[in-house]
Structure formats: C-alpha cells, structure tokens
Design a protein around this motif. Sequence first.
Motif, mmCIF file in Angstrom:
data_model
loop_
_atom_site.group_PDB
_atom_site.id
_atom_site.type_symbol
_atom_site.label_atom_id
_atom_site.label_comp_id
_atom_site.label_asym_id
_atom_site.label_seq_id
_atom_site.Cartn_x
_atom_site.Cartn_y
_atom_site.Cartn_z
ATOM 1 N N THR A 102 0.824 -1.212 0.000
ATOM 2 C CA THR A 102 0.000 0.000 0.000
ATOM 3 C C THR A 102 0.854 1.256 0.000
ATOM 4 O OG1 THR A 102 -0.151 -0.067 2.425
ATOM 5 C CG2 THR A 102 -1.919 -1.136 1.162
ATOM 6 N N ASN A 103 2.189 1.097 -0.017
ATOM 7 C CA ASN A 103 3.093 2.248 -0.131
ATOM 8 C C ASN A 103 4.095 2.037 -1.254
ATOM 9 O OD1 ASN A 103 4.016 4.868 0.917
ATOM 10 N ND2 ASN A 103 5.880 3.766 1.518
ATOM 11 N N LEU A 104 3.842 1.058 -2.116
ATOM 12 C CA LEU A 104 4.716 0.774 -3.252
ATOM 13 C C LEU A 104 3.894 0.809 -4.524
ATOM 14 C CD1 LEU A 104 6.708 -2.263 -1.808
ATOM 15 C CD2 LEU A 104 7.645 0.012 -2.226
ATOM 16 N N ALA A 105 4.484 1.313 -5.591
ATOM 17 C CA ALA A 105 3.796 1.351 -6.882
ATOM 18 C C ALA A 105 4.828 1.473 -7.987
ATOM 19 C CB ALA A 105 2.811 2.519 -6.947
ATOM 20 N N HIS A 106 4.451 1.019 -9.157
ATOM 21 C CA HIS A 106 5.351 1.104 -10.308
ATOM 22 C C HIS A 106 5.213 2.451 -11.004
ATOM 23 C CE1 HIS A 106 5.293 -3.344 -9.884
ATOM 24 N NE2 HIS A 106 6.535 -3.220 -10.310
ATOM 25 N N LEU A 107 6.349 3.082 -11.263
ATOM 26 C CA LEU A 107 6.398 4.327 -12.024
ATOM 27 C C LEU A 107 7.458 4.187 -13.103
ATOM 28 C CD1 LEU A 107 6.278 7.055 -9.198
ATOM 29 C CD2 LEU A 107 4.380 6.178 -10.564
ATOM 30 N N CYS A 108 7.109 4.566 -14.329
ATOM 31 C CA CYS A 108 8.115 4.589 -15.389
ATOM 32 C C CYS A 108 9.113 5.704 -15.088
ATOM 33 C CB CYS A 108 7.458 4.798 -16.751
ATOM 34 S SG CYS A 108 6.770 6.453 -16.994
ATOM 35 N N GLN A 109 10.224 5.705 -15.792
ATOM 36 C CA GLN A 109 11.260 6.687 -15.493
ATOM 37 C C GLN A 109 10.758 8.116 -15.641
ATOM 38 O OE1 GLN A 109 14.914 5.965 -17.545
ATOM 39 N NE2 GLN A 109 15.237 3.964 -16.597
ATOM 40 N N ALA A 110 9.959 8.360 -16.684
ATOM 41 C CA ALA A 110 9.472 9.725 -16.905
ATOM 42 C C ALA A 110 8.584 10.193 -15.765
ATOM 43 C CB ALA A 110 8.717 9.793 -18.230
ATOM 44 N N HIS A 111 7.670 9.348 -15.305
ATOM 45 C CA HIS A 111 6.760 9.762 -14.239
ATOM 46 C C HIS A 111 7.395 9.638 -12.862
ATOM 47 C CE1 HIS A 111 3.644 8.955 -17.485
ATOM 48 N NE2 HIS A 111 3.581 10.245 -17.225
ATOM 49 N N HIS A 112 8.432 8.806 -12.753
ATOM 50 C CA HIS A 112 9.223 8.783 -11.522
ATOM 51 C C HIS A 112 9.926 10.133 -11.350
ATOM 52 C CE1 HIS A 112 11.801 5.945 -8.797
ATOM 53 N NE2 HIS A 112 11.359 7.001 -8.148
ATOM 54 N N ARG A 113 10.501 10.630 -12.436
ATOM 55 C CA ARG A 113 11.150 11.943 -12.385
ATOM 56 C C ARG A 113 10.133 13.038 -12.097
ATOM 57 N NH1 ARG A 113 14.304 9.903 -16.930
ATOM 58 N NH2 ARG A 113 12.866 10.911 -18.377
ATOM 59 N N LEU A 114 8.944 12.908 -12.703
ATOM 60 C CA LEU A 114 7.904 13.914 -12.489
ATOM 61 C C LEU A 114 7.538 13.995 -11.011
ATOM 62 C CD1 LEU A 114 5.952 15.800 -14.200
ATOM 63 C CD2 LEU A 114 4.246 14.008 -13.867
ATOM 64 N N LYS A 115 7.452 12.849 -10.364
ATOM 65 C CA LYS A 115 7.099 12.834 -8.943
ATOM 66 C C LYS A 115 8.138 13.566 -8.098
ATOM 67 C CE LYS A 115 6.828 9.875 -4.912
ATOM 68 N NZ LYS A 115 7.238 8.599 -4.332
ATOM 69 N N HIS A 116 9.415 13.375 -8.426
ATOM 70 C CA HIS A 116 10.484 13.913 -7.586
ATOM 71 C C HIS A 116 10.951 15.307 -7.987
ATOM 72 C CE1 HIS A 116 11.455 10.420 -5.004
ATOM 73 N NE2 HIS A 116 10.984 9.712 -6.022
ATOM 74 N N HIS A 117 10.694 15.721 -9.212
ATOM 75 C CA HIS A 117 11.273 16.976 -9.698
ATOM 76 C C HIS A 117 10.240 17.959 -10.208
ATOM 77 C CE1 HIS A 117 15.334 15.488 -9.203
ATOM 78 N NE2 HIS A 117 15.004 14.397 -9.845
#
Length: 434
Positions: free
Chosen positions: A366-381
């Motif tokens: 419930t605290n893990l999920a798959h993010l592609c590289q583009a949306h992983h970057r979007l989340k952090h930056h």
Amino acid sequence: MTAQAYCPDPWTPTAGENARTSALVDRFVELEAQVARARAEQATLLVSLAEIAVEQGRRSGSESEYDFATRSIAAELGAAARIPEGTIRGRMADAVTLVTGFPATFAALQEGRISEPHTRVIVAAGERLDDDSRVEFEGIVVSRAEGVTVGQLRSFARAVAEKIDPVPLTVRQAEAMALRGAWVSPLEHGMAEHRMIGPAATIYAIHDRLTQAATKLKATARAAGEPDPRTLDHIRADVLADLTLTGTPTAGDGLDAIHATIQVTIPVDTITGIGDDAAFLTGYGPIDPDTARRLAGNAATWVRVWQHRDTGALLTVDSYTPTAAQRRFLTARDEHCRFPGCRQPARRCDTDHTIPHSHDGPTTVTNLAHLCQAHHRLKHHSPWRMRQGPDGEIEWTSPTGRTYAHKPTPMVRFDAEAEVLMPDLHLSDEPPPF
C-alpha cells in the motif's frame, strides 16, 4: 483515501501560471466534450440518412437498387463534406451500429462524458454479444470509460466481453486463426510496409523482444560515448529485419540472448486443465486457455499470487527491499506505470515507495507502486503530488490543484485462483538519472 502523501520541494509555478493553466485545461476539456456531442449529432444525422436509403430501397423492391440508394446518398454527403464516398458509407454503418445497438454508449457520447474513440473501443469489444449480454456489457464498461484513456479501456472492455460472451474463447480463437497472415504494401520514396496478424501472445512477445533489443543497443551506444541517433522504432525495425533475414541480430552485443517477456494471468482451474476460463495477457486482454497453458508449461518458473484474507494485500516487511512475493503482487496489481494513461509495462518501471523509506515510508504494497522513469522523475522533480490509499488507488495532484485518481486494473483478481508469470524487477526509491 487515508494514506499520507510525501511532498518533495521541487520547482514551483507561480500562482498566475497555475490560474492560467487551470483555465486553459478547463477550456480544453470543455471543447473535448463539445467535440463528443458534435460527433453524436453527426451519428444521428448519418442514421437518418441511412433510414432514407432503406426507404428508397424498399420502394424500388430491388436489393441492388437499395445499394444504389445508399451509394447515392453517401456520394452526395461525401461531395458536400469533401470526404470519400467509401468513408461516408463506413461511417453510416458504424453510426447505425452505435445508435441502435449501443444506446448507453451513445447516450454517454451525446452528453460529452466519453469521446468517439472510446465508443469505437466499446463497440469493437461488444459487437459480437447478443442483445441481453450487450446490455450487461454496457452497464459495466460505459461507466469505466468515463475515467480512463482509450488504451486502458481497450483491455478492460475485452476482458468484460470475454466474461459475458456465451461462446467459448477456444471456439472464437479457432475461427480467428483463419485470419492470420503477413502482407506487404508499397510506400513512396523506396519504402514498403510489412503487416502481420497472428495470436496476440506471439505478436506481443515479438514486440517485447524487439523493444528489449532496441533499449540494449541504445544503452550500449550511450555507454561507449557514441549515442545511437536512431529512435527505438527505428531500431525495432532494423532488428526485426536482421532477425528475419539472418536468424540473429547482426549488431551483436548479446542481443541474440534476449528472450521475450510477457505477463499472463491464468486462473488455477485453467492451468490445471479442470476449467477453460480465459487467461489475460497484460496490455491486450483475454487469450485462449490452450495458449496460456503452453506458456505456463514452457516458463522457467511460475508462481501463485494470493490475497491476504483481511487486508487484501501482502504483509509489510521491515526492510527497504520488498519481498519477492510483494514484487509479484505489485506487478500483477499494477501491470503498468501508475500515472493516469501511461501504458509502460510494470517490468520496465521502477518500484517506488510512495512515501520514501528515508521518510519512514513502510515497505508495504500500500506504499509501493510502479512508475516509469518519466513519471518517476515527475514525482520527484515537479510540483506533482502522489498519495496511495489502502486499496492501491493512487491519487495524483497537479500543480494547479486538480486531482486524478488511478485504480489498479480490476480484471486481475488477487485470490487463490490466480497464477502469474513474472520477470524480476528493478527496484528504486530514488529518481533515475537524467
């Protein structure tokens, strides 16, 4: 949703930029709804024109005259709208099918709740159903269509139709196999197009192997300091030509060792031969049980995904790294990147802690999920925010304050009757390098 959300400190748009962005988004969405309503009105007009053609054909008493009437009206409309007559006749037939055969879908289009591409997906998946089954099908699919992209809807609609259709998939699969083949068509400027129709599992596996090869070639070239100027599509085409003509990729670099990977969810009764329920190919939809059993039999390993009876998820662990069982569960649950509309397969995504482990985020599904590289970057930056609820639903909040909910794909049932073939996953809680 009750889970906490972790908020990094990225760049932040100004209040004026957010206000203008929000207004433009509102206007764009409004125009999309207007386009849908206009398409619905066009469909109504096309049905009326088709009815006129039917009446003219009846008066003539000749089937050939009826066809002439349809062609005549289509020719007139095509000339007035500068659209080919054949295209008009096709749209007339599609309009009749939509308006008369899918009333709930057509009503949603009239109200601007779904787009015309959504209606095409629904009709394509449900057209084979009888009247009673189609009513049940629309009752499930139309509401789903209002909150997902066309790509997400396609797999869901196929799965629902498969569950409802009284004709077994094995029968339909045998009939569809007669359509398989390969064709070539000439294009301009010294080019040509090659098309192939075959079993979904085979075609998706081919595309996956080409994608792996293209990704590896790009990475190898970049590591050598000589970036490959070709796009992934360019390299896929080149590798396919090498494999077809020579039997192996001529570029080397270990590409001949790459094997295709696909994700298939198989009911336990199907895999044991007790039942013949359809299996589900991620990104496509239902496939016949014989194909699923062959895939399971040839796989190096296959594992069961079980649902926790109380929480519906696997147990939390104290370590940073999820357990193998948690990774299998997450891959089956997510299937793709969890940003709304993204179709990047889970096996090519990072497994991200929604609330980072460094900020006391637990290592739980419930605290893990798959993010592609583009949306992983979007989340952090970027100012985008993400939080996850106990049922796996993820809520994204945009810089303008809009929220977008993303639910796990409902066709995968996490219970004792599910079998899943899984690859290993790259795990990361930090954004990948640019």
